[in-house]
Design an enzyme around this catalytic site. Structure first.
Site, short mmCIF file in Angstrom:
data_model
loop_
_atom_site.label_atom_id
_atom_site.label_comp_id
_atom_site.label_asym_id
_atom_site.label_seq_id
_atom_site.Cartn_x
_atom_site.Cartn_y
_atom_site.Cartn_z
N ASP A 83 10.41 7.39 -0.48
CA ASP A 83 10.85 5.99 -0.40
C ASP A 83 12.27 5.90 0.15
OD1 ASP A 83 10.48 3.05 -1.35
OD2 ASP A 83 12.41 3.64 -2.19
N HIS B 89 9.03 -2.57 1.76
CA HIS B 89 7.80 -2.79 1.02
C HIS B 89 8.06 -3.97 0.11
CE1 HIS B 89 9.72 -0.92 -2.49
NE2 HIS B 89 10.28 -0.11 -1.59
N THR C 12 9.10 -1.27 -6.60
CA THR C 12 9.12 -0.07 -7.42
C THR C 12 8.98 -0.34 -8.92
OG1 THR C 12 10.46 1.07 -5.80
CG2 THR C 12 10.54 1.94 -8.03
ZN LIG Z 1 9.24 2.45 -4.96
#
Ligand SMILES: [Zn+2]
Length: 622
Positions: free
Chosen positions: A397, A558, A278
């Site tokens: 997210d 991620h 992020t």
């Molecule tokens: Zn993110």
């Protein structure tokens, strides 16, 4: 007959009932019921829960056991590998197309999609696969007969696969069985292929992903549309965190699709920077710099010189290098406003994070209030309206980490983001400025499920090397190691890789260690002293842990290699300089700084984006 052979192989009545049930759903095509069934089934598979579908799953598993053994059972894994072999874009485009078909609740189109996939899988060839995807897309928008024109159809012995629009009541079952047969053949082929190419597939997977061909426009693009009401261009930059490319097809997203239809979209998504986390990505979007150059090389890291720790609450300017867009705008005499964005609270240069225009991060602020506040800036005297406004949503997210990308919670979160876009559009329309304002809707990265116990434990390497927890700066998905000065990083890399490739470490082949300077250059992840000297790259969906624990490992994550398609996010833009209905190839998010600077007529700071990129995506001013 093919179907008889398939039936004979399949054997169990249980499986047939299950297929009939599924086909019956398709035949009636209650779109909602079918979508729910797929979601619930995936969820049930992932969590071994979901009573409604457990019996169906059990029945299928029994049938699969009788059917084609490991190859078919591991179809998902094969498809993941096929993704690399076939070229990720094409394969994922197919998944997207199917989701779109589901969203439109058109049973015939969905059948067509399955048939097209079957044609492509039969050929097991990347180029043919890509062609079939093109055909499939045509099938989706025209009729289900398009596979008839696919040259690969000849490989199919079953004429019914080309006539589903006139199929008999048994045709759906028949075509499904053919599909299963083809998938099994494809799976076997893929296994064989993988067996003989396993050493080269990793490097192929890491090569750059090409985009499907975007047909060149046959006519001159129109010029940018003049502003009707605003005195100067304004950009609203919206981030929906973890909005994986393809989520926009999970459910009806009329507002997002309004922007797509009347604006410009990256046809196969926006490529994040590595690591696909992020903070590094949000700051790359607003600086045009790769992480080593903007300094935010991870969400958390330690400065090896000072020993200071960076966290997502660190607002000291020493961490945040480069010139973010809000600083660029203020430098040149304009207002800018940030309703949350990593780095926005950092006072740097002329940017003082003024309370009037710079919101301190508070995740509890309702999304509606964020949208309404941004809208209120347009009610200021025109000379005071910020030229750049950022708007940030934590979803989807937040849900993706908890439940993975395939859960109904994601669908609900996507629908909510769409509502917020609708709220924004409505507010701009009310003010008569929707066509004047530029909206750029994007995300920072995608999401991949971690529900398969795809774990690699570092303590399994102890016969080769003991990795002290003190050396580890981050574990997963980016394994970052800084050994003490008396330990050679090269030695650590060699010993770890010896263990990982020995065949004795569970899933060891899915992790590869590098000295940072030996990482693929496309990752742009070496040119900073902040990056630890040893970096491990892990395959998609795998996680690294120090040792086995009893934690529930089911969810999403991620941070992986940005070549993985699952890490891609969306780029959807709407405004006077974006052509309506245009699709552009995927691009890296470091290009966005120059695009926004160009729209706002700002002189941009030096960055890693290409100076010529804006002209490839923006309409020129008259
Ligand atoms: Zn993110």
């Amino acid at each position: 007959m093919v179907e008889e052979r398939a039936l004979a192989k399949l054997g169990g009545d249980a499986f047939c009932s299950s297929v009939v049930a599924e086909e019956s759903t398709l035949e009636k095509f209650d779109g909602d019921a079918f979508r729910s069934s797929i979601v619930v089934e995936k969820h049930a598979l992932a969590t071994s829960d979901g009573d409604a579908f457990r019996s169906s799953i059990v029945a299928k598993k029994q049938a699969l056991a009788k059917f084609d053994g490991d190859a078919f059972r591991s179809l998902t894994a094969v498809e993941e590998h096929a993704l690399a072999i076939f070229d990720g874009d094409a394969f994922h485009f197919l998944a997207m197309a199917k989701e779109h078909a589901l969203a439109t609740s058109d049973g015939v189109m969905f059948h067509s999609s399955i048939v097209a996939e079957e044609c492509a899988l039969t050929t097991s060839d990347g180029d043919a696969f890509r062609s079939s995807v093109v055909i499939e897309k045509r099938a989706l928008v025209t009729s289900d007969d398009e596979c008839r024109t696919n040259p690969t159809t000849a490989l199919l012995p079953n004429p019914s696969s080309t006539s589903s629009s006139r199929r008999s009541p048994t045709a759906p079952l028949f075509s499904f069985l053919v599909l299963i047969t083809c998938l099994a053949v494809a799976a076997a082929f893929a296994f064989a292929f993988l067996f003989f190419t396993s050493s080269s597939s990793a490097s192929a997977r890491h090569s750059s992903i090409s985009d499907p061909k975007i047909p060149p426009s046959s006519q001159q693009p129109p010029l940018a549309r003049p502003l009707a009401k605003l005195p100067r261009p304004v950009v609203i930059l919206i981030s929906s965190d973890g909005f994986r490319f393809g989520y926009q097809y999970k459910t009806a997203t009329p507002n997002i699709h309004r922007l797509i239809a009347n604006g410009t979209e990256a046809a196969t998504g926006l490529i994040p920077v590595f690591p696909t986390l992020t903070f590094p990505n949000h700051y790359s979007i607003v600086t045009g710099l790769y992480p080593p150059y903007h300094g935010i090389i991870n969400n958390h890291f330690v400065d090896p010189v000072s020993g200071d720790v960076f966290s997502m609450n660190s607002h000291e300017p020493k961490w945040w290098l480069g010139e973010p867009l809000w600083e660029t705008a203020v430098n040149q005499g304009f207002n800018a406003a940030t309703y949350f964005w990593p780095g926005s609270e950092v006072k740097k240069g002329s940017w003082t994070c003024p309370p009037r225009f710079c919101q301190k991060y508070d995740g509890s602020v309702p999304f509606e209030r964020r949208v309404d506040t941004v809208l209120s800036y347009f009610d200021l005297p025109s000379s005071e309206i910020p030229v750049l406004m950022t708007l940030y949503f934590e979803d989807p997210d937040h849900q993706g980490h908890e439940v993975g990308p395939d859960d109904p919670e994601i669908t609900a979160a996507v629908a909510r983001i769409d509502q917020m876009i609708g709220r924004l559009i409505a507010g701009l329309e009310k003010r008569g400025i929707f066509e004047d304002v530029t909206i750029i809707l994007l995300g920072d990265h995608g999401m991949v499920g971690n529900c398969d116990q795809k774990l690699i434990f570092l303590d399994h390497l102890s016969p080769w090397i003991h990795i002290s927890p003190d050396w580890i700066q981050s574990t997963t998905p980016v394994l970052a190691i800084r050994p003490p000065p008396d330990v050679s990083p090269s030695d650590v890399v060699a010993k770890m890789n010896a263990g990982l490739t020995s065949g004795k470490v569970e899933h060891g082949n899915y992790l590869k260690m590098f000295l940072k300077e030996d990482l693929p250059t496309r990752l742009h992840y070496s040119a900073s002293y902040r990056i630890p000297p040893i970096i491990g790259l892990v395959e998609e969906g795998y996680k690294i842990e120090l040792k086995r624990s009893k934690r529930n490992e089911c969810g999403g994550s991620h941070g992986y290699d940005n070549a993985f398609f699952s890490m891609r996010t969306i780029f959807i833009s709407h405004g006077p300089q974006f052509e309506r209905g245009r699709k552009v190839p995927s691009f890296e998010n470091v290009e966005i700084y120059n695009v926004i600077a160009s729209i706002l007529n700002l002189k941009g700071a030096p960055n890693n984006g290409s100076a010529s990129f804006p002209s490839t995506i923006l309409l020129s001013n008259a």
